[in-house]
Design an enzyme around this catalytic site. Structure first.
Site, mmCIF file in Angstrom:
data_model
loop_
_atom_site.group_PDB
_atom_site.id
_atom_site.type_symbol
_atom_site.label_atom_id
_atom_site.label_comp_id
_atom_site.label_asym_id
_atom_site.label_seq_id
_atom_site.Cartn_x
_atom_site.Cartn_y
_atom_site.Cartn_z
ATOM 1 N N GLN A 456 0.863 -1.147 -0.033
ATOM 2 C CA GLN A 456 0.059 -0.069 0.052
ATOM 3 C C GLN A 456 1.125 1.311 -0.130
ATOM 4 O O GLN A 456 0.723 1.870 0.882
ATOM 5 C CB GLN A 456 -1.095 0.081 1.153
ATOM 6 C CG GLN A 456 -1.484 -1.442 1.448
ATOM 7 C CD GLN A 456 -3.082 -1.363 1.484
ATOM 8 O OE1 GLN A 456 -3.734 -0.709 0.680
ATOM 9 N NE2 GLN A 456 -3.378 -2.013 2.804
ATOM 10 N N HIS A 457 1.745 1.247 -0.877
ATOM 11 C CA HIS A 457 2.697 2.441 -0.931
ATOM 12 C C HIS A 457 2.619 3.136 -2.341
ATOM 13 O O HIS A 457 3.629 3.638 -2.884
ATOM 14 C CB HIS A 457 4.293 1.841 -0.909
ATOM 15 C CG HIS A 457 4.366 1.308 0.546
ATOM 16 N ND1 HIS A 457 5.799 0.607 0.959
ATOM 17 C CD2 HIS A 457 3.903 1.403 1.728
ATOM 18 C CE1 HIS A 457 5.696 0.246 1.983
ATOM 19 N NE2 HIS A 457 4.613 0.909 2.533
ATOM 20 N N THR A 458 1.403 3.141 -3.071
ATOM 21 C CA THR A 458 1.299 3.750 -4.364
ATOM 22 C C THR A 458 2.061 5.125 -4.361
ATOM 23 O O THR A 458 1.475 6.175 -3.507
ATOM 24 C CB THR A 458 -0.117 3.838 -4.695
ATOM 25 O OG1 THR A 458 -0.681 2.479 -4.488
ATOM 26 C CG2 THR A 458 -0.376 4.338 -6.062
#
Ligand SMILES: Cc1cc2nc3c(=O)[nH]c(=O)nc-3n(C[C@H](O)[C@H](O)[C@H](O)COP(=O)(O)OP(=O)(O)OC[C@H]3O[C@@H](n4cnc5c(N)ncnc54)[C@H](O)[C@@H]3O)c2cc1C
Length: 518
Positions: A456-458
Site C-alpha cells: 500500500q505504497h502507491t
C-alpha cells in the site's frame, strides 16, 4: 470528534488544501505559519480536535489492517490479472499516517536522484532535501547532527530488537552474513537493522497530531473535518485555464468555495481520481467515463508504482510475548541481483497477522509473520475513473508480477526469508521447516500468486516531470502543467515509489512544496 470553522478564512482563503493526510497536514501547518496567508483545510474524514482515540495511536497495531475501519476508505483493485484486492487509505486527520504501520524510513539517495532527474528540479536532489528531512524529525536515538534532526514535529525511534523473535532475526542475519545496518536513515550499505519508526512510547505520531492539532487555533487557519471535495472548479479565461476553488460537501450541503490557490493532497488514489472527475486527465479515459474533458493530461493515473508483498508465516514453538512499543521487529534489505542494492525487503511483525486484522496485540496459537516485498519501482499501475461521480470507485490495476524478472525477485525474497527461518538462530524458536523450501520455481510462483498482496505504497499517479513530457502531470513544485493556481502535493507526484516505505517521503513532499510556495 469536532469541526472547527473560522468564517474569515472560509470566505475566500488564499490557499485551500484538499486532504489533511501525510502531506496535507504538513502544508496546512507550514503555510499558515505566515499569518498574512489564510489557509482552509478540507478533510473528508473526522478531525478529532480533542485528540485521537487510543486505538488509532497504539503503535503495536496497524489500524488499516482491520477490515471496515470507519476511518479508512476501501478501494477495489486488481493486483495482477485474476488477483482482486481491497486497498485501503486513511480517511481521518493525518490520513494514511494515522492508520499505517509507523515504519518511517527515508527514501534512498538513488530515489532522490530519480525524482530530481524526472522533474528536472534540483530541489528533489538528496543534498537539497536533507535539510528538510532533518527539519521534519526529532530523532530520539541519534539526536541533532548533520544527518538527523533533533527538534522537528515527528519523533523517530528505532525498534529495540529485545523481543525474542527480533533477537533471533538479528542473530540469523549475522549468521547468514548479511550486512549490519544500524541506522536505516543514514544511506549506508543496506542490510539488517532496527526499523526507524514514527513512534514514541508506544504512540504512533501521525502528521495530524504532529503538525496540525498544535496550531489549529491560528486565526488564519481553519480545518474542516467530514468535508469531501467532490470536484475542482476550473475556469478558462484570457490567461488560460485556472483553478478558482472547489465544490465541497459538508453537513450534507454542497457549496462552491473559491480560493486563491487549490492544493490537492488527497493521496495517490484520491488526488488522481479527483483530478479525473474534474475533467483533468487522459482524454480517452475521461471520455469513456462520461466526464467532460477540460484538460487532456495523459500522465494522470497512467503509470503508478507500488511494492508487491507476500506474508511468510512461521509457527513458534512457544507463546511469544506481546511487543512493548511497536508491532515491528527488525528489517533486512538485500539486493535482488537485477536491481539496486537493498531492493528486497524482509520486515518482521511481532504480532501475528490474525491479531493485526482483529486489532489485538496477541493471537495465541497463530503463526508469526514476515512481510516480504520487492521495492523496485515498476510503473505498471493504472488508475482510471469510471464515472463523473466521485462515489464510484476508480478502476485500479497494479500490474504486479507482469514480467519474469518481477517473479524472480519475489521468489528470491521469499527464499531469503526461508533461509532466515532455517537458521540456527531460529531453531530455538520454531521446529517447523518453512513450507516454501521444497518448492521449485513454478511451485513457488503459484504459492506467491495465491498470497499476493501489496505494501500500500502507491506513488506516481500524478507524476512530476518537465512541461511537454507526456509522462508528466506537474512540475517540481507540484504545479499542474497547463492549469494555473492548482498544485498537487502528496505521494502521487513522486514519479516512482521509493526503495523504502513512502510515509517519510509523504511528509517530505509537504515540506518541499511548502518551501516552494513560501
Ligand atoms: C494500511 C497502511 C499501512 C501503511 N504502512 C506504512 C508504513 O508502515 N510505512 C510507510 O512508509 N508507509 C506506509 N503506508 C503508506 C503511507 O502511509 C502513505 O504512503 C502516506 O500516508 C501517503 O500520504 P499522502 O499525503 O500521499 O496521502 P494520505 O496520507 O492517504 O492522505 C490523504 C488525505 O486526503 C483525504 N482525502 C482524500 N480525498 C479527499 C477529498 N475528495 N476531499 C477531502 N479530503 C480527501 C483523506 O481522507 C486523507 O486524509 C501505509 C499505508 C496504509 C494504507
Amino acid at each position: 470528534m469536532g469541526l472547527r470553522s473560522v468564517p474569515a478564512v472560509d470566505g475566500h482563503p488564499d490557499v485551500l488544501i484538499v486532504g489533511a493526510g501525510g502531506a496535507g497536514a504538513v502544508l496546512g501547518a507550514r503555510l499558515s505559519a505566515d499569518r498574512s496567508r489564510s489557509v482552509l483545510v478540507l478533510e473528508a474524514g473526522p478531525v478529532p480536535v480533542g485528540g485521537f482515540s487510543a486505538d488509532l495511536l497504539d503503535a503495536r497495531l496497524v489500524p488499516g489492517a482491520r477490515p471496515r475501519l470507519t476511518t479508512t476508505n476501501a478501494y477495489p483493485a486488481e493486483l495482477a490479472p485474476g488477483r482482486p484486492y481491497v486497498a485501503v487509505r486513511g480517511k481521518v486527520l493525518g490520513g494514511s499516517t494515522t492508520v499505517n504501520g509507523g515504519y518511517f524510513i527515508r527514501a534512498r539517495e538513488s530515489d532522490f536522484a530519480r525524482w530530481a532527474a524526472a522533474s528536472g528540479d534540483a530541489r528533489w536532489s538528496y543534498e537539497a532535501a536533507l535539510p528538510l528531512l532533518r527539519r521534519l524529525e526529532n530523532d530520539l536515538d541519534m539526536g541533532e547532527s548533520d544527518l538527523h534532526g533533533g527538534t522537528g514535529p515527528i519523533k523517530v525511534r528505532r525498534t529495540s530488537l529485545t523481543h525474542p523473535a527480533a533477537h533471533a532475526f538479528a542473530e540469523a542475519a549475522r549468521e547468514l552474513g548479511h550486512t549490519a545496518e544500524a541506522d536505516k536513515n543514514a544511506q549506508g550499505p543496506p542490510g539488517f537493522g532496527p526499523v526507524p519508526t514514527n513512534v514514541a512510547c508506544g504512540v504512533r505520531i501521525n502528521t495530524g497530531a504532529a503538525y496540525l492539532l498544535g496550531v489549529i487555533s491560528r486565526p488564519n487557519l481553519a480545518v474542516h473535518g467530514d468535508c469531501t471535495v467532490r470536484s475542482i472548479v476550473l475556469r478558462r479565461g484570457p490567461g488560460g485555464l485556472r483553478a478558482t476553488g472547489v465544490l465541497a460537501v459538508r453537513d450534507g450541503h454542497a457549496e462552491v468555495i473559491e480560493a486563491g490557490r487549490v492544493i490537492v493532497c488527497a493521496g495517490a488514489f484520491g488526488s488522481a481520481h479527483l483530478l479525473q472527475v474534474s475533467g483533468i486527465g487522459p482524454a480517452e479515459v475521461l471520455t469513456a467515463a462520461g466526464i467532460q474533458v477540460v484538460h487532456d493530461l495523459p500522465a494522470i493515473g497512467a503509470a503508478f508504482s507500488d511494492h508487491p508483498q507476500v506474508v511468510v508465516e512461521w509457527v513458534p514453538n512457544r507463546t511469544l510475548p506481546e511487543p512493548e512499543d511497536s508491532w515491528l521487529g527488525g528489517a533486512l534489505h538485500l539486493g535482488s541481483g537485477g536491481g539496486e542494492p537493498g531492493d528486497l525487503e524482509i520486515l518482521q511483525s511481532l504480532v501475528p497477522m490474525a491479531g493485526l486484522v482483529r486489532g489485538q496485540t496477541t493471537a495465541p496459537g497463530a503463526p508469526h509473520a514476515f512481510l516480504v516485498s520487492v521495492q523496485t519501482p515498476r510503473p505498471l499501475g493504472r488508475l482510471r475513473a469510471l464515472s463523473p461521480d466521485l462515489d464510484t470507485p476508480p478502476r485500479i490495476c497494479y500490474g504486479y508480477l507482469a514480467e519474469p524478472e518481477d517473479r524472480r525477485r519475489l521468489r528470491q525474497a521469499v527464499r531469503a526469508t526461508a533461509a532466515i527461518l532455517g537458521s540456527a538462530a531460529f531453531a530455538e524458536l520454531t521446529a517447523e521447516r518453512a513450507e516454501v523450501v521444497d518448492l521449485d520455481d513454478t511451485g513457488l510462483d503459484e504459492w506467491i500468486a495465491t498470497r499476493l498482496g501489496t505494501s500500500q505504497h502507491t506513488c506516481g499517479t500524478v507524476p512530476m516531470g518537465r512541461s511537454g513530457d507526456p509522462a508528466a502531470a506537474v512540475d517540481g513544485s507540484g504545479a499542474v502543467h497547463g492549469v494555473a493556481n492548482l498544485t498537487i502535493a502528496d505521494t502521487s507526484i513522486l514519479p516512482a515509489a521509493p526503495l523504502r516505505g513512502p510515509a517519510n517521503s509523504a511528509v517530505l513532499v509537504g515540506e518541499v512544496i511548502a518551501e516552494a510556495l513560501a
